[in-house]
Design an enzyme around this catalytic site. Structure first.
Site, PDB file in Angstrom:
ATOM      1  N   ASP A 595      38.119  30.067  43.773  1.00 19.95           N
ATOM      2  CA  ASP A 595      38.357  30.903  44.936  1.00 19.95           C
ATOM      3  C   ASP A 595      37.205  30.796  45.935  1.00 19.95           C
ATOM      4  OD1 ASP A 595      39.896  33.196  46.210  1.00 19.95           O
ATOM      5  OD2 ASP A 595      37.930  34.117  45.954  1.00 19.95           O
ATOM      6  N   GLU A 620      39.662  26.212  46.822  1.00 23.69           N
ATOM      7  CA  GLU A 620      40.279  26.823  47.997  1.00 23.69           C
ATOM      8  C   GLU A 620      39.286  26.754  49.163  1.00 23.69           C
ATOM      9  OE1 GLU A 620      41.981  31.118  49.587  1.00 23.69           O
ATOM     10  OE2 GLU A 620      40.195  30.938  48.356  1.00 23.69           O
ATOM     11  N   ASP A 702      48.186  34.727  49.473  1.00 22.14           N
ATOM     12  CA  ASP A 702      47.522  35.180  50.696  1.00 22.14           C
ATOM     13  C   ASP A 702      48.415  35.020  51.923  1.00 22.14           C
ATOM     14  OD1 ASP A 702      45.030  36.011  49.677  1.00 22.14           O
ATOM     15  OD2 ASP A 702      44.402  33.941  49.462  1.00 22.14           O
TER      16      ASP A 702
END
Length: 820
Positions: A595, A620, A702
């Site tokens: 992340d 990410e 998201d």
């Protein structure tokens, strides 16, 4: 909320109507402006043409007059030049003629004088030449004599030198002959020794070869014997297992029969006991009295129980009563005592010399735990049951071992893999959305493992496992506490195990950039961490503006909602590696989804990946695309370059989400398919530059779900999946699309085509068309796909070889052909 929603929709509808009215007025105004502009252009053209015509006529007249004047002036000048030239030429001709005549006369006179002088000079030179020739002849003879003498002396010297050299040469020849003879002798000896040595080597090599052959044969024979022994041992073990299973079955049968007999006996005994209890209860109810006179003066209930009723029946015959009450005057045998104990089992004991005070109480039955039950009964063990129990324990260990081995083999990819690409054939499902924490998600996700695997998906991405301030898991606290809003640690382990049982790899979502503190520090800021990894402010970067860190400066961007961890600290990296290894070994994660990797240097990611050896890792790296006037720019090279730079920083040990391709697809699928090719003829995202490290996706927790930060156009979802599931890179499918939007079957068909045609993360892409009407490309050797309304099929492509058959047809959305 419903009323507000309706009001909002009405207001939105009103705004849309106003917008349409304004747009229509704008269109009319534009049309009027265009007509006015056309009229003005026409008038201006007419005026310009008229003015230009008059100016042109005046200019032509002036030009004609100027040309006439110039011609007249030129004619006058030419005539004057011609007259002057003729006069000058005539005068020059006359002068030249006079000079030539004078020159000829002087030349004749000089010629006569020269001939006379030449004759006299020749006569004098003739005499001088004769004298010179005679002297030269005499000198030549003397020089020839001298040369001959010198040559004779040189010849004598040369003869002497040659004689000396001949003698030296003869001596050297004799020495050379001697050395040659010695060399021949040495060569013969060397050849003899070499032959002997070669024979010895050949003999030793032959012996060594024979020894190797014998050793190989012996090893082969030993291997055969060992293999045969192993087979016999396995056969014996198998026979033993079969015999043990039969013995176990027999033992189980005997055990079940014993249990059935015990159950029947217990039921019979229970019935008997119940009948006795009922009889006693009736007897007690019948003879319950208030005084001691109710049973003939024998103490009421006590009298009944100790013989009062019998005494009343027998009268005053004390002999009979004594025999009945006390029995004969001899000891009772043991066998009789055992029978009496069995017969009296469950009855209240006899009481002598005291008053029974519980006479008025209701007779109480034993509780459930006191009654015999088949579930808790213990069968008498014999040798067979012991062997059966031991065999059952061994079988249980074997089953556990086989299960463990099967899990390990299931978790091992079919093809060689590396962390940056996986096996190259990975298809990932994001196994959660933004609201999954509201349910016992691990319990809900586990039963879907069989269906997920049957659809051709190879890998599933789990939500963050750690206890978190936010229920979604992206604000972790105590990293080792895995009891989160998604479920308990045990539920997580069981869910991971279920995925492994169906040959699915599991990616853990690990948040390494930031961590939420458990306590406040001396400055009143939350920057002291708890749990097993009890860090202090020294684990936080010093330039984090909100949390007073005392570490080194950050190596990336800030996540302002929580303290940003300083990965340059050795103890921090050591603790993170230990935690990730624990997740690999104890929980069973096969790889990582990393992340917010923009927050720290990719070199730290490389260290974590090399230390934990995941099967697959995805970073990410989310960055904004380039926009102009509210529209996505065609050229997104800078955006994909930043993602590629981060992958380079990890040494290629991690892949990255291809955010560039997602952003371009948003616009391209609205009849702007020309965006799907870059100036070099390649796909425009990270897929076009480094396809093996590009993880393509349309939506995630998201962008979609209830957050909706950047949702993919819903009416273009299947076009998007047709693109990413037929192109190189590693595609990711969103849980909502797969299960909630009803796209499971259509996506499964695309997965089947990808697997059948062998498309992988490094497949080549050859783009044939990318226009407003549609997009056509060949991927690898066996797949061709089309998006949009373009009228195209493989027969219309001249340079497309092979026999192609359409395997999927979704009309104007997409069509796919595969090579037969």
């Amino acid at each position: 909320m419903q009323a507000a929603k309706e009001s909002f929709h009405m207001e939105l509808q009103h705004i849309l109507e106003q917008k349409l009215a304004v747009e229509s007025e704008l269109v009319l105004a534009k049309q009027d402006a265009l007509e006015l502009a056309v009229s003005v252009d026409k008038v201006a053209d007419y005026v310009i043409k008229e003015t230009t015509a008059h100016i042109a006529e005046d200019a032509m007249l002036k030009m004609a007059a100027a040309k006439t004047a110039a011609a007249e002036a030129a004619l006058t000048v030419e005539e004057r030049i011609k007259d002057a030239t003729l006069e000058a030429a005539n005068s020059m001709i006359e002068e030249t003629r006079d000079a030539i005549e004078k020159s000829f006369a002087a030349l004749e006179a000089a010629k006569d004088k020269a001939q006379k002088s030449e004759i006299a000079l020749f006569q004098k030179m003739q005499i001088l030449d004769d004298m010179v020739l005679k002297e030269a002849s005499a000198l030549g003879l003397q020089q020839a004599v001298s040369n001959l003498q010198r040559q004779l002396q040189a010849a004598e010297n040369e003869i002497q030198r040659l004689e000396t050299e001949v003698k030296a040469t003869l001596a050297r020849a004799e020495a050379a002959e001697a050395r040659a003879a010695a060399a021949d002798e040495s060569l013969k000896q060397f050849q003899e020794k070499a032959c002997q040595s070669a024979q010895e080597h050949e003999e030793s090599a032959r012996k060594a070869l024979e020894a190797l052959k014998n050793a190989g044969a012996a090893r082969l024979e030993a291997a055969r014997s060992a293999f045969k022994s192993d087979i016999e041992a396995l056969q014996t073990a198998l026979n033993t297992v079969h015999k043990a299973e039969k013995s176990q079955e027999k033992a189980y049968a005997r055990r079940y029969q014993a249990l059935e007999r015990a159950l029947a006996a217990s039921e019979a005994l229970s019935i008997t006991w119940k009948e006795r209890a009922l009889a006693v209860e009736k007897l007690l109810q019948r003879f319950r009295t208030e005084g001691s006179d109710a049973a003939g003066g024998n103490g009421g209930i006590e009298g009944v129980l100790t013989g009062g009723r019998m005494k009343a029946l027998l009268g005053n015959d004390s002999r009979k009563w004594d025999l009945l009450a006390n029995g004969p005057r001899r000891d009772t045998p043991e066998w009789m005592e055992r029978r009496i104990e069995v017969a009296l089992q469950g009855l209240p004991p006899r009481k002598h010399g005291q008053v029974q005070q519980e006479a008025d109480e209701k007779f109480l039955l034993p509780g459930i735990e006191d009654v015999w039950c088949i579930a808790t009964a213990k069968v008498k063990e014999d040798v067979y049951t012991q062997h059966a129990a031991e065999k059952e324990a061994i079988d249980e260990q074997r089953r556990v071992l086989e299960k463990t081995l099967s899990k390990r083999s299931a978790r091992r990819p079919l093809k060689a893999s590396e962390s940056g690409t996986g096996s190259g054939y990975e298809i990932v499902l994001q196994g959660f959305n933004w609201e999954s924490w509201r349910k016992k998600w691990y319990l809900e996700l586990g039963p879907k493992a069989a269906d997920i695997s049957s659809c051709g998906i190879t890998t599933i991405w789990f939500p963050p496992p750690t206890e978190s301030v936010s229920p979604q898991g992206y604000m972790p606290g105590d990293l080792y506490n895995l009891n989160s809003a998604y479920g308990t640690e045990d539920e997580l382990k069981n869910c991971v195990e279920e995925m492994h049982n169906h040959d699915l790899l599991v990616l853990g979502d690990v948040v390494l950039n930031h961590r939420c503190a458990q306590r406040k520090g001396p400055t009143g800021v939350w920057n002291v961490f708890g749990g097993k990894l009890a860090w202090g402010p020294e684990a936080i970067v010093r330039d984090d503006p909100n949390f007073h860190g005392r570490g080194n400066p950050s190596s990336g961007d800030f996540f302002h909602a929580a303290p940003n961890i300083d990965h340059s600290q050795d103890f921090v990296r050591k603790d993170i590696v230990g935690w990730m290894k624990w997740l690999r070994t104890e929980i069973g994660f096969d790889g990582w989804r990393l992340d917010f990797v923009r927050g720290f240097w990719g070199g730290y990611v490389k260290e974590y990946i090399e230390a934990t050896a995941p099967v697959f890792a995805i970073g990410e790296y989310w960055d904004s695309l380039a926009y102009e006037g509210g529209n996505v720019c065609y050229n997104q090279d800078a955006h994909r370059q930043r993602i590629v730079n981060w992958v380079n920083a990890t040494g290629g040990t991690s892949s990255a989400f291809d955010v560039t391709t997602k952003g371009i697809l948003h616009a391209a699928l609205h009849n702007e398919y020309w965006r799907l090719i870059d100036p070099q003829g390649k796909p425009p995202g990270v897929m076009g530059w480094w396809p093996s490290r590009a993880v393509t996706f349309l939506e995630n927790h998201d962008t979609g779900s209830t957050q909706g930060h950047w949702p993919f156009p819903r009416d273009k979802l299947m076009q998007g999946y047709a693109y990413i599931l037929t192109h190189p890179g590693t595609p990711v499918i969103f849980y909502d699309h797969f299960y909630d939007f009803g796209l499971r079957d259509a996506i499964t068909e695309l997965i089947a085509v990808r697997r059948r045609t062998g498309v992988h993360c490094r497949s080549t892409v050859k783009i044939y068309h990318a226009t407003n009407q549609g997009y056509v490309a060949q991927i690898g050797e066996n797949l061709v796909m089309k998006l949009g309304h373009l009228d195209w099929n493989p027969s219309k492509q001249n340079n497309l070889e092979g026999n192609w058959q359409r395997c999927l047809d979704s009309g104007a959305d997409y069509q796919i052909w595969e090579r037969n």
